[in-house]
Design an enzyme around this catalytic site. Structure first.
Site, mmCIF file in Angstrom:
data_model
loop_
_atom_site.group_PDB
_atom_site.id
_atom_site.type_symbol
_atom_site.label_atom_id
_atom_site.label_comp_id
_atom_site.label_asym_id
_atom_site.label_seq_id
_atom_site.Cartn_x
_atom_site.Cartn_y
_atom_site.Cartn_z
ATOM 1 N N HIS A 123 2.454 -7.873 3.306
ATOM 2 C CA HIS A 123 3.462 -7.920 2.242
ATOM 3 C C HIS A 123 4.711 -8.733 2.638
ATOM 4 O O HIS A 123 5.147 -9.623 1.927
ATOM 5 C CB HIS A 123 3.898 -6.519 1.830
ATOM 6 C CG HIS A 123 2.773 -5.601 1.457
ATOM 7 N ND1 HIS A 123 1.601 -6.049 0.894
ATOM 8 C CD2 HIS A 123 2.626 -4.259 1.567
ATOM 9 C CE1 HIS A 123 0.800 -5.026 0.660
ATOM 10 N NE2 HIS A 123 1.395 -3.923 1.070
ATOM 11 N N LEU A 148 2.476 -9.770 -4.091
ATOM 12 C CA LEU A 148 2.484 -11.032 -4.831
ATOM 13 C C LEU A 148 2.463 -10.820 -6.343
ATOM 14 O O LEU A 148 2.649 -11.762 -7.103
ATOM 15 C CB LEU A 148 1.302 -11.899 -4.400
ATOM 16 C CG LEU A 148 1.404 -12.425 -2.968
ATOM 17 C CD1 LEU A 148 0.138 -13.189 -2.591
ATOM 18 C CD2 LEU A 148 2.616 -13.339 -2.820
HETATM 19 C C1 BG6 Z 1 0.806 -0.359 0.898
HETATM 20 C C2 BG6 Z 1 0.943 0.385 2.198
HETATM 21 O O1 BG6 Z 1 0.106 -1.548 1.080
HETATM 22 O O2 BG6 Z 1 2.093 -0.652 0.391
HETATM 23 C C3 BG6 Z 1 1.758 1.645 2.023
HETATM 24 O O3 BG6 Z 1 -0.344 0.708 2.702
HETATM 25 C C4 BG6 Z 1 3.079 1.322 1.352
HETATM 26 O O4 BG6 Z 1 1.980 2.290 3.260
HETATM 27 C C5 BG6 Z 1 2.858 0.490 0.095
HETATM 28 O O5 BG6 Z 1 3.699 2.553 1.020
HETATM 29 C C6 BG6 Z 1 4.170 0.036 -0.493
HETATM 30 O O6 BG6 Z 1 3.942 -0.497 -1.759
HETATM 31 P P1 BG6 Z 1 5.040 -0.379 -2.886
HETATM 32 O O7 BG6 Z 1 4.482 -1.160 -4.018
HETATM 33 O O8 BG6 Z 1 5.195 1.089 -3.171
HETATM 34 O O9 BG6 Z 1 6.284 -0.951 -2.318
#
Ligand code: BG6
Length: 481
Positions: A238, A178
């Site tokens: 997410h 977010l």
């Molecule tokens: C995290 C997960 O919440 O988000 C990870 O636990 C993942 O496994 C990460 O790699 C991804 O975040 P971003 O910001 O790198 O896309």
């Protein structure tokens, strides 16, 4: 904006999240003038570290050159570290004395508690804080990170314990997606452009796909991951948050509760995911042995694990706007690319005289390289009337060359300082999101025989069955890039 003194306490300050995200984000805010000068940042954790070692650790991921080096020195002067137990009061009392020492001469004092902690110690730390460090001369804000439980019941239990200690408006549940620039842009694109707001419905949209791809496996994180799996790791939080912003009705204003009200409402229109609408996978090593399989990871104790590292699930929003439109979520580790995007495929033009024309498509590229682009049909310039599909392309890298895009954590910590809950998950929203995923998660945990875990090779596009799976929902790969 906050009068008086501001203290940010990072609990779990010697851990990975603090080092990789929290401290770099705090520095980013400081560098850009968003941290009040009278801010103190206190780290608290169990490891006994001297201040220099601690500072070396939390600045390891902060890269500075030129003028920023001097700023970093000033930032570091704001840092302190206290080691103490998570389970008894003494450490927290020492923390409280430490914080009080610079608050004495202030009329109002604000305390922000950032919980960069594993879930196992989370509630006891919250209790220790409430008993010993809760401040009565200003505000208290507590920032918590996922996992918020592992299913509906455990999430409710955690919520209950937390609500006995802190008021809902003191709690900021972070979902760092977010805070991402393109995710924050979804509402603007939808509600500030008439040509999108008018076609954003089942009459015009054929299917929506939200994709998360990472090119690396769980290397070294297998212990944590095996307990959770890809759905709990990135999908229930997410990707669902992105879906919510894409699918919700317009809020009555940009007020945080107005936004969160709409998010909860749309989540309540989504029934639990069915097994039929699910495809799971787990990666295996490459043939030449250069990349390991999930089960080869040394940090994994269960060598027969069936934990999915890839999942595609289809959600249905049962309301007037979206009835019948599949929302295809797709997430995987050890795939062929690093990419997060939303792809909205529109219907074919009814009775079109241009038979070969491809569908329109709107893509919101979250990362890397933020972009919004529309695939549309144009006459091939020249002496023919052929139709050619092309892009109306807003690539941030080219359009906004002088603007710096902040890290998600920077944006979210600033929201906390501004007391803005818009980009944080409310308790009823969390509850609604677990309701959608919990039955499926239980079926996976109990190894329901109807659920096959498809192997896919590290570095591939995912399980072979994927193309046929998404095609069932009308997804047309031919226009994708
Ligand atoms: C995290 C997960 O919440 O988000 C990870 O636990 C993942 O496994 C990460 O790699 C991804 O975040 P971003 O910001 O790198 O896309």
């Amino acid at each position: 904006e906050l009068g008086g003194s501001v203290t940010i306490v990072v609990l779990g300050a010697s851990g990975d999240l603090a080092k990789k995200k929290t401290y770099p984000a705090l520095f980013g805010l400081y560098r850009n003038g968003f941290l009040p000068e009278q801010t103190h940042i206190v780290g608290y954790a169990r490891s006994s570290l001297d201040l220099n070692t601690f500072i070396e650790r939390v600045t390891e991921h902060i890269k500075v050159t030129g003028d920023d080096a001097a700023l970093l020195t000033r930032f570091v002067a704001k840092l302190s570290y206290i080691s103490g137990s998570y389970s008894n009061d003494e450490g927290f009392q020492a923390l409280n004395d430490h914080v009080s020492s610079w608050e004495q001469h202030q009329e109002t004092c604000h305390r922000v508690f950032y919980m960069a902690l594993p879930p196992s110690v989370f509630v006891e730390v919250a209790r220790g804080l409430k008993r010993n460090v809760y401040n009565s001369r200003g505000s208290n804000r507590i920032i918590v990170e996922k996992p918020f439980g592992r299913d509906l019941d455990s999430s409710r239990e955690l919520g209950k314990q937390l609500s006995q200690l802190f008021d809902e408006l003191e709690i900021y549940r972070i979902d760092h997606y977010l805070g991402k620039e393109m995710v924050k842009n979804v509402m603007t694109v939808r509600f500030a452009n008439i040509f999108f707001s008018q076609i954003w419905n089942r009459m015009n949209v054929d299917n929506i796909q939200i994709t998360f791809k990472e090119p690396f496996g769980t290397e070294g994180r297998g212990g944590y991951f095996d307990d959770f799996g890809i759905i709990r790791d990135v999908m229930q939080n997410h990707l669902l948050q992105v879906l919510t912003l894409i699918a919700m009705e317009p809020p009555i204003s940009t007020d945080s509760e107005a936004i969160r009200d709409e998010k909860v409402k749309v989540l309540r229109c989504i029934p639990p995911i069915s097994l039929d609408d699910t495809l799971l996978g787990q990666y295996v090593g490459t043939e030449d042995g250069s990349k390991p399989g999930y089960l080869d990871d040394d940090s994994l104790s269960n060598k027969n694990s069936k934990t999915p590292t890839f999942a595609s699930t289809v959600l249905w929003v049962q309301n007037e706007r979206w009835e019948g439109v599949p929302f295809i979520l797709k997430a995987g580790k050890a795939l062929n690319a690093a990419k997060v995007e939303v792809r909205i495929q529109f219907r074919n033009v009814a009775g079109s005289i241009y038979r070969g024309a491809a569908r329109n498509e709107l893509v919101l590229k979250v990362q890397p390289d933020e972009a919004v682009y529309v695939k549309f049909n144009n006459k091939l310039p020249g002496l023919s009337y052929d139709t050619i599909q092309t892009d109306l392309d807003l690539s941030y890298r080219h359009r906004y060359t002088d603007l710096r895009i902040p890290d998600a954590y920077e944006s979210l910590i600033l929201d906390v300082l501004r007391n803005d809950h818009s980009n944080f998950v409310r308790h009823d929203e969390l509850d609604a999101s677990w309701k959608i995923f919990t039955p499926l998660l239980h079926q996976i945990d109990q190894h329901d025989p109807a659920l096959e875990i498809h192997p896919y090779t590290y570095g591939s596009r995912g399980p072979q069955a994927l193309d046929a799976f998404v095609a069932r929902y009308g997804y047309d790969r031919s226009t994708s890039d």
